[in-house]
Design a protein around this motif. Structure first.
Motif, PDB file in Angstrom:
ATOM      1  N   ILE A 193      13.370  13.785   3.066  1.00 18.50           N
ATOM      2  CA  ILE A 193      12.363  13.834   4.132  1.00 18.50           C
ATOM      3  C   ILE A 193      11.284  12.802   3.796  1.00 18.50           C
ATOM      4  O   ILE A 193      10.696  12.858   2.714  1.00 18.50           O
ATOM      5  N   PRO A 194      11.041  11.841   4.699  1.00 14.87           N
ATOM      6  CA  PRO A 194      10.106  10.754   4.387  1.00 14.87           C
ATOM      7  C   PRO A 194       8.653  11.233   4.300  1.00 14.87           C
ATOM      8  O   PRO A 194       8.239  12.147   4.994  1.00 14.87           O
ATOM      9  N   ASP A 195       7.924  10.558   3.421  1.00 17.32           N
ATOM     10  CA  ASP A 195       6.515  10.859   3.174  1.00 17.32           C
ATOM     11  C   ASP A 195       5.649  10.333   4.329  1.00 17.32           C
ATOM     12  O   ASP A 195       5.968   9.322   4.954  1.00 17.32           O
ATOM     13  N   ASN A 196       4.543  11.058   4.590  1.00 14.86           N
ATOM     14  CA  ASN A 196       3.571  10.611   5.600  1.00 14.86           C
ATOM     15  C   ASN A 196       4.170  10.277   6.957  1.00 14.86           C
ATOM     16  O   ASN A 196       3.771   9.318   7.611  1.00 14.86           O
ATOM     17  N   LYS A 197       5.153  11.051   7.351  1.00 11.22           N
ATOM     18  CA  LYS A 197       5.747  10.886   8.670  1.00 11.22           C
ATOM     19  C   LYS A 197       5.818  12.262   9.294  1.00 11.22           C
ATOM     20  O   LYS A 197       5.703  13.278   8.599  1.00 11.22           O
ATOM     21  N   LEU A 198       6.042  12.307  10.588  1.00 15.58           N
ATOM     22  CA  LEU A 198       6.325  13.586  11.221  1.00 15.58           C
ATOM     23  C   LEU A 198       7.833  13.675  11.430  1.00 15.58           C
ATOM     24  O   LEU A 198       8.412  12.871  12.169  1.00 15.58           O
ATOM     25  N   THR A 199       8.445  14.601  10.728  1.00 13.86           N
ATOM     26  CA  THR A 199       9.888  14.781  10.844  1.00 13.86           C
ATOM     27  C   THR A 199      10.170  16.012  11.681  1.00 13.86           C
ATOM     28  O   THR A 199       9.561  17.059  11.474  1.00 13.86           O
ATOM     29  N   ALA A 200      11.067  15.860  12.658  1.00 16.04           N
ATOM     30  CA  ALA A 200      11.439  17.014  13.471  1.00 16.04           C
ATOM     31  C   ALA A 200      12.872  17.395  13.162  1.00 16.04           C
ATOM     32  O   ALA A 200      13.748  16.537  13.095  1.00 16.04           O
ATOM     33  N   ILE A 201      13.093  18.699  12.937  1.00 15.44           N
ATOM     34  CA  ILE A 201      14.451  19.195  12.759  1.00 15.44           C
ATOM     35  C   ILE A 201      14.882  19.812  14.082  1.00 15.44           C
ATOM     36  O   ILE A 201      14.219  20.706  14.604  1.00 15.44           O
ATOM     37  N   ILE A 202      15.955  19.260  14.654  1.00 10.86           N
ATOM     38  CA  ILE A 202      16.387  19.758  15.960  1.00 10.86           C
ATOM     39  C   ILE A 202      17.824  20.264  15.866  1.00 10.86           C
ATOM     40  O   ILE A 202      18.531  20.007  14.894  1.00 10.86           O
ATOM     41  N   GLY A 203      18.215  20.950  16.905  1.00 10.99           N
ATOM     42  CA  GLY A 203      19.567  21.489  16.945  1.00 10.99           C
ATOM     43  C   GLY A 203      19.585  22.765  17.761  1.00 10.99           C
ATOM     44  O   GLY A 203      18.533  23.377  17.956  1.00 10.99           O
ATOM     45  N   PRO A 204      20.769  23.161  18.226  1.00  8.16           N
ATOM     46  CA  PRO A 204      20.845  24.377  19.046  1.00  8.16           C
ATOM     47  C   PRO A 204      20.495  25.601  18.214  1.00  8.16           C
ATOM     48  O   PRO A 204      20.569  25.568  16.982  1.00  8.16           O
ATOM     49  N   SER A 205      20.135  26.679  18.864  1.00  9.33           N
ATOM     50  CA  SER A 205      19.718  27.855  18.105  1.00  9.33           C
ATOM     51  C   SER A 205      20.900  28.389  17.292  1.00  9.33           C
ATOM     52  O   SER A 205      22.043  28.336  17.732  1.00  9.33           O
ATOM     53  N   GLY A 206      20.589  28.857  16.085  1.00 10.00           N
ATOM     54  CA  GLY A 206      21.650  29.323  15.199  1.00 10.00           C
ATOM     55  C   GLY A 206      22.234  28.220  14.341  1.00 10.00           C
ATOM     56  O   GLY A 206      23.165  28.449  13.584  1.00 10.00           O
ATOM     57  N   CYS A 207      21.679  27.006  14.423  1.00 11.28           N
ATOM     58  CA  CYS A 207      22.263  25.909  13.655  1.00 11.28           C
ATOM     59  C   CYS A 207      21.767  25.908  12.221  1.00 11.28           C
ATOM     60  O   CYS A 207      22.273  25.164  11.392  1.00 11.28           O
ATOM     61  N   GLY A 208      20.769  26.750  11.915  1.00  9.85           N
ATOM     62  CA  GLY A 208      20.276  26.829  10.541  1.00  9.85           C
ATOM     63  C   GLY A 208      18.999  26.047  10.320  1.00  9.85           C
ATOM     64  O   GLY A 208      18.541  25.914   9.192  1.00  9.85           O
ATOM     65  N   LYS A 209      18.386  25.552  11.406  1.00  7.83           N
ATOM     66  CA  LYS A 209      17.217  24.697  11.191  1.00  7.83           C
ATOM     67  C   LYS A 209      16.051  25.486  10.602  1.00  7.83           C
ATOM     68  O   LYS A 209      15.347  25.004   9.717  1.00  7.83           O
ATOM     69  N   THR A 210      15.866  26.736  11.076  1.00  5.17           N
ATOM     70  CA  THR A 210      14.772  27.547  10.531  1.00  5.17           C
ATOM     71  C   THR A 210      15.053  27.924   9.077  1.00  5.17           C
ATOM     72  O   THR A 210      14.147  27.936   8.242  1.00  5.17           O
ATOM     73  N   THR A 211      16.322  28.193   8.780  1.00  4.58           N
ATOM     74  CA  THR A 211      16.690  28.523   7.400  1.00  4.58           C
ATOM     75  C   THR A 211      16.379  27.355   6.463  1.00  4.58           C
ATOM     76  O   THR A 211      15.755  27.534   5.411  1.00  4.58           O
ATOM     77  N   LEU A 212      16.809  26.161   6.872  1.00  4.72           N
ATOM     78  CA  LEU A 212      16.539  24.978   6.055  1.00  4.72           C
ATOM     79  C   LEU A 212      15.049  24.841   5.800  1.00  4.72           C
ATOM     80  O   LEU A 212      14.580  24.647   4.684  1.00  4.72           O
TER      81      LEU A 212
END
Lengths: 253, 284, 298
Positions: A29-48
């Motif tokens: 995950i890059p420093d000093n950037k805004l990174t968005a994790i996207i994906g359909p629900s249940g893809c594990g994004k919240t877990t990550l």
């Protein structure tokens, strides 16, 4: 990757009972950037996302293997003091979660834990962070009212102020606008745009347009795997994978 | 056929209404009986003075010894129980693995203890007392009643702490708070109405129970000035006066019953008010 | 400075975990402690006479060293069973009304009544029993020509029935509430009347939980002391009729604690009675709770 990265995930797997939620992920995950994790629900994004500050530990029957390095330090390492890691990261939940105390005490909470006792200094800092979250003018006359009495939008900005007050390096947002009205959403988005100059922001969102508006960097997940990641422009305009193409076009959700 | 089915249904509905009404009526009947019998003998002297020498034969004085004794005992017992139950409840909610085997076993044991009658705690307290070589005293009573109300407190606090949304604790963790700090500054705050209500509930139980203090607190016409002195309690005072052959004394027992009932009702109302007042900080 | 402070905070956190765990373990061992304490004190009697003999004998003559507990055990069960029989139908119907029929206003009126009833001290129930139920039983005796003093098993059962109302209603309503609404709706939409839905669908679905509630109510009634003692007459003979006097175990213990140290073995006999009561209630309680826990899981 040429850029500096603040969080490095290495061979991370998470399973819940017999169900594997994250399958051997690795990403920087890059420093000093805004990174968005996207994906359909249940893809594990919240877990990550929850592995970044180890709030995942709270979940029943969860197993984590692999490494998550924050500033080069493995937070799943043996001698890691978890509170120390968490302090580096401000958290915004889907629904705002003010603490059961006054507005002032909410912002002062983290600073007091760090041993800040001087009343004047505390008051000055509380004002500073409330201003930073554009709440000061609205709330300065009722700092000692219970935080539970605020509107949801105000509560979320209070949570932001509270998170900033512990001087984190990273701000984590778990769909931070999903419970908010349009005006409050706009407030938070505006704040994120300003804050990404000084902080690394990582947010989970299921709103593609929001990711496109705010993010510098996108991580696309599907069924517990990272399908593709890269600068926002590339992901949206020139995705390499068929799945990513379909998703950003809105073929499935 | 259909009309018969309908009539049956209406019949049972009426029966249910009557049953619900019966429950309310019984409470009113009990309160009415106590007030009706007790109020005529109620006097300022009764609640402001200790028994005089001939009190149990119709002499002057009052039951101040029992009122104060009961309050000391119930307050002490509830504090004693609070001291032991708070760490336990915090442990199972914030420290132990959520819904793990260990926590389930603890909750089962607490539920079972909750159902053990006060007379058993009374005899157990007596056994402890003998083992330690103590005599009947306020302290022995406090410990016995404290053990008796302990599961009551655990249950009411656990019920509240269990409903604290996990996000509230997580928010504190994400600000760098340890489990202890989260427990003290956040969970307890969130659960405060439940803790106070639980405290009042156990205070009410403690003040009304006679069987557990019978063996351990003793009885005296004086107001205890130290933990090692025996203490009178209201239920026992009522019980002893009822056994008197003198009608005046028995009438005073009814008046004492009014005092006890009023205390219980005040506690009940108080706990509702407390719940309301302290809920303003609560995050739902 | 900050580092020192932080290591102190972490130490406090770890230490608190250990201390709290110790508290939890101590609290849980309470059952064993009670069991051990009462057994220890019962031992002097049980050393001479076997437990079965104590339970099976009906001769209670402390001065002669005869401690048969049978009359007391029979009284205890007779009164408790009778009380349960009185209380269960009333509470089940009332709880059904509260869950299935009552408006929020009515519910908010009845539930506090139940709470207040639960908080009323035993001795107050006892006074009410003496003033109201004892004369009522006498009146019944006169009307139907049955010899009775009024102080009787029946009076005790009636007072106990009222005292277990709150326990029963609280668990009944909780159990009934867990029956899913779909079940109600589908039964009603098949043309069942409300009562048919309740008796054939809801009660059946909730049967295990309702049964657990009855067990818990029963075990609560087993240990009630003062109120029962005041209306039951306290005669240490095997009860012959519900209009006759009885002498349940809790009353036995409470009535005789005063002289228990003065007669040899008397204390051991009373402790044995307490031990038996404790074990019976422990078993009933654990059974009821286990049923409820199992239901909660499903």
């Amino acid at each position: 990757m040429s850029e500096k990265s603040i969080i490095q995930v290495k061979n991370l797997s998470v399973s819940y009972g017999n169900h594997q939620v994250l399958k051997n992920l690795s990403i920087d995950i890059p420093d000093n950037k805004l990174t968005a994790i996207i994906g359909p629900s249940g893809c594990g994004k919240t877990t990550l996302f929850k592995t970044f500050n180890r709030l995942i530990d709270d979940t029943d029957g969860i197993k984590v293997s692999g490494e998550v390095l924050v500033n080069g330090e493995n937070i799943y390492g043996k001698d890691i003091e978890i509170t120390h890691i968490r302090k580096k990261m401000g958290l915004l939940n889907q629904r705002p979660t003010p603490l059961p105390m006054s507005i002032f005490d909410n912002v002062a909470f983290g600073m007091r834990l760090q041993g800040l006792k001087d009343k004047k200094e505390l008051a000055a800092k509380v004002e500073h962070y409330l201003r930073l979250a554009s709440l000061w003018d609205e709330l300065k006359d009722r700092l000692h009212a219970p935080a539970a009495a605020l509107s949801i939008g105000q509560q979320q900005r209070l949570c932001l102020a509270r998170g900033l007050a512990v001087e984190p390096e990273i701000i984590l947002g778990d769909e931070p606008t999903s419970a908010l009205d349009p005006i409050s959403t706009q407030h938070i988005e505006q704040k994120f745009k300003e804050l990404k100059e000084d902080y690394t922001i990582i947010m989970v969102t299921h709103i593609l347009r929001q990711a496109r508006r705010l993010a510098d960097y996108i991580v696309f997940m599907y069924l517990g795997e990272i399908i593709e990641h890269g600068p926002t422009d590339e992901i949206f305009n020139n995705p390499q994978q068929k799945l990513t193409q379909d998703y950003v076009k809105g073929v499935f959700n | 056929m259909n009309t018969r089915r309908k009539i049956t249904s209406t019949f049972f509905e009426t029966l249910m209404k009557l049953s619900a009404f019966l429950i309310v009526a019984v409470l009113l009947y009990i309160l009415g009986t106590i007030l009706y019998k007790g109020i005529p003998s109620l006097s300022w002297e009764m609640i402001s003075q200790k028994p005089s020498a001939g009190f149990y034969m119709g002499g002057g004085g009052g039951i101040l010894n029992a009122i104060v004794g009961s309050i000391y005992l119930a307050g002490g017992a509830s504090l004693f129980a609070l001291f032991f139950s708070l760490p336990l409840v915090i442990y199972i909610n914030n420290y132990a693995k959520k819904n793990g085997k260990f926590v389930q076993v603890i909750r089962l044991i607490m539920d079972v203890l909750y159902g053990i009658p006060s007379i058993v705690y009374g005899t157990f307290g007596f056994v402890i007392m003998l083992a330690l070589g103590w005599t009947v005293s306020l302290l022995a009573g406090i410990i016995t009643v404290g053990i008796f109300v302990f599961p009551i407190l655990v249950r009411s606090m656990d019920e509240v702490l269990r409903t604290v949304p996990p996000e509230v604790n997580q928010a504190a963790y994400s600000l760098g708070a340890t489990r202890l700090e989260t427990s003290v500054f956040v969970s307890l705050r969130q659960a405060m109405p439940g803790i106070l209500a639980g405290f009042l509930l156990s205070f009410g139980r403690a003040i009304g129970d006679a069987a557990s203090v019978l063996f351990t607190a003793g009885f005296t016409d004086n107001i205890p000035t130290s933990l090692t002195q025996p203490a009178a309690t209201l239920p026992l005072s009522i019980f002893f006066q009822l056994g008197s052959p003198f009608e005046e004394v028995r009438n005073r027992a009814y008046a004492a019953a009014v005092v006890l009932t009023v205390i219980i009702l005040i506690i009940s109302i108080l706990s509702r008010l407390v719940m309301k007042h302290f809920s303003k900080y609560i995050i739902k | 400075m900050t580092n020192k402070r932080n290591s102190f905070r972490i130490l406090a956190d770890k230490l608190s975990g250990k201390v709290f765990l110790t508290f939890a373990v101590i609290a849980c061992s309470l059952i064993l402690l009670i069991l051990a304490g009462l057994s220890f004190k019962s031992y002097p009697l049980l050393k001479h006479v076997s437990l079965f003999k104590v339970i099976g004998s009906s001769i209670w003559a402390p001065a002669d060293g005869k401690f048969g507990l049978l009359p007391f055990i029979l009284s205890t069960f007779l009164i408790t069973i009778l009380a349960t029989v009185f209380a269960v139908p009333v509470c089940l119907l009332a709880s059904t009304y509260i869950v299935e029929y009552a408006s929020n206003t009515v519910r908010n009126l009845i539930m506090p009544v139940v709470d207040i009833l639960a908080g009323i001290p035993s001795v107050i129930f006892g006074i009410w029993g003496v003033l109201v139920l004892v004369p009522f039983v006498s009146f019944l005796g006169k009307t139907f020509n049955i010899a009775t003093e009024g102080y009787s098993i029946l009076a005790a059962a009636l007072v106990l029935a009222v005292m277990v109302f709150p326990v029963l209603i609280n668990i009944f309503t909780e159990v009934l509430r867990t029956v899913p609404n779909d079940l109600r709706d589908s039964a009603l939409s098949l043309g069942a009347t409300k009562w048919e839905t309740i008796s054939k669908v809801i009660y059946r679905k909730a049967a295990a939980g309702l049964f657990a509630a009855v067990i818990l109510g029963f075990s609560r009634a087993l240990g009630e002391t003062i109120a029962v003692l005041m209306v039951v007459g306290n005669s240490p003979l095997i009860p012959k009729s519900i209009f006759g006097m009885g002498y349940p175990i809790p009353a036995l213990i409470a009535n005789n604690y005063g002289e228990m140290m003065s007669i040899p073995m008397y204390d051991a006999a009373l402790m044995t009675a307490a031990l038996i009561l404790f074990i019976i209630i422990l078993l009933f309680n654990a059974a009821g709770r286990l049923v409820l826990i199992k239901l909660e899981k499903n």
